[in-house]
Design a protein around this motif. Structure first.
Motif, PDB file in Angstrom:
ATOM      1  N   VAL A  61       0.868  -1.178   0.000  1.00  0.00           N
ATOM      2  CA  VAL A  61       0.000   0.000   0.000  1.00  0.00           C
ATOM      3  C   VAL A  61       0.906   1.231   0.000  1.00  0.00           C
ATOM      4  O   VAL A  61       1.790   1.353   0.854  1.00  0.00           O
ATOM      5  N   GLN A 102       1.717   5.618  -0.641  1.00  0.00           N
ATOM      6  CA  GLN A 102       1.181   6.930  -0.251  1.00  0.00           C
ATOM      7  C   GLN A 102       0.025   7.307  -1.159  1.00  0.00           C
ATOM      8  O   GLN A 102      -1.022   7.757  -0.702  1.00  0.00           O
ATOM      9  N   PHE A 134      -2.886   6.343  -3.882  1.00  0.00           N
ATOM     10  CA  PHE A 134      -3.787   5.189  -3.810  1.00  0.00           C
ATOM     11  C   PHE A 134      -3.701   4.296  -5.052  1.00  0.00           C
ATOM     12  O   PHE A 134      -3.988   3.108  -4.991  1.00  0.00           O
ATOM     13  N   GLN A 171      -7.903   5.116   0.162  1.00  0.00           N
ATOM     14  CA  GLN A 171      -6.799   4.349   0.727  1.00  0.00           C
ATOM     15  C   GLN A 171      -7.307   3.035   1.309  1.00  0.00           C
ATOM     16  O   GLN A 171      -6.633   2.002   1.216  1.00  0.00           O
ATOM     17  N   PRO A 196       1.192   5.274   4.468  1.00  0.00           N
ATOM     18  CA  PRO A 196      -0.155   5.171   3.893  1.00  0.00           C
ATOM     19  C   PRO A 196      -1.084   6.318   4.259  1.00  0.00           C
ATOM     20  O   PRO A 196      -2.132   6.474   3.630  1.00  0.00           O
ATOM     21  N   THR A 197      -0.716   7.127   5.243  1.00  0.00           N
ATOM     22  CA  THR A 197      -1.606   8.227   5.641  1.00  0.00           C
ATOM     23  C   THR A 197      -1.060   9.601   5.270  1.00  0.00           C
ATOM     24  O   THR A 197      -1.698  10.617   5.544  1.00  0.00           O
ATOM     25  N   VAL A 227      -7.970   5.053   8.450  1.00  0.00           N
ATOM     26  CA  VAL A 227      -6.996   4.150   7.828  1.00  0.00           C
ATOM     27  C   VAL A 227      -6.161   3.448   8.906  1.00  0.00           C
ATOM     28  O   VAL A 227      -5.922   2.244   8.834  1.00  0.00           O
TER      29      VAL A 227
END
Length: 248
Positions: free
Chosen positions: A85, A87, A89, A146, A166-167, A178
């Motif tokens: 996963v 940064q 999407f 995401q 990822p956030t 998330v």
């Protein structure tokens, strides 16, 4: 027991720029390891070397006992075990959430359309966007997109998950949704290697925290030690900036 990830003497150079310098790291099955550090410290490059999105300059990377740095390795077979996963999407804008989660299952795992749809719906439900199956990415918030991306990775039944900040592309109020999904995965025993700026998540969820700076691992240990009682000045100064950005 086979290590989930084993990294030995990993180096990565981009021309004269030495981004990784002799990294050694182990991740055991079921562990959550969070990698923290300033921008440009090599965290994302390290993650990308695990599934050979970046070719290491030198060193060895094993995933579940298979050497991904072996020139003869079937890297596609190894990648099928790894969910990633990013940064951004990376959803297909012309496909619904459901179709985005189905497509790799059908193309890579050769699942039938019916089976892929069942798995896609299950995983969209699991990450809390089961009601968004027919929505296109442009109709979803960043946090929802995401979570669709996480569902897409989970639908491939990976043995381990790699998360690259990822956030970091999300508005602050969407970050929690998330992280809640990731927290749930950790509770279920998913092996996770997470590059993150979210210190609260690292402190609560990680089994180990790795602090990187200048392409090397400066500290590696439980969160209570690395975040709570850092031994190195570089770690202390980084955490002071991150945890108390106002200087207070």
């Amino acid at each position: 027991m086979t290590h989930a990830i084993e990294i030995k003497d990993l180096h990565k150079h981009f021309g004269a720029n030495k981004v990784l310098v002799g990294i050694d790291m182990l991740v055991e099955p079921g562990q959550v390891v969070c990698v923290i550090g300033p921008s440009g410290s090599g965290k994302s490059t390290l993650l990308r070397c695990v599934n050979l999105l970046e070719e290491p300059t030198k060193g060895h990377v094993h995933v579940e006992g298979i050497e991904v740095t072996d020139p003869d390795v079937d890297i596609d077979a190894v990648r099928r075990r790894i969910g990633m996963v990013f940064q951004q999407f990376n959803l297909f804008p012309h496909m619904t959430a459901l179709q985005n989660v189905m497509i790799a299952q059908q193309r890579v795992l050769k699942r039938s359309k019916r089976d892929a749809e069942v798995v896609a719906r299950e995983n969209l439900e699991k990450v809390g966007v089961g009601d968004k199956c027919d929505s296109f990415p442009a109709q979803l918030s960043g946090g929802q997109q995401q979570r669709v991306a996480i569902a897409r990775a989970l639908a491939m039944n990976p043995d381990l998950m790699l998360f690259d900040e990822p956030t970091s592309a999300l508005d602050p109020e969407l970050v929690g949704d998330v992280l809640a999904v990731m927290r749930k995965l950790a509770e279920e025993g998913m092996t996770m290697l997470v590059v993150t700026h979210e210190m609260g998540f690292a402190r609560e969820v990680a089994d180990r925290v790795v602090f990187m700076d200048g392409g090397v691992i400066v500290e590696d240990g439980p969160p209570s030690q690395v975040i709570g009682d850092p031994q190195h000045e570089r770690t202390r100064s980084f955490l002071a900036r991150v945890l108390h950005p106002e200087g207070g």
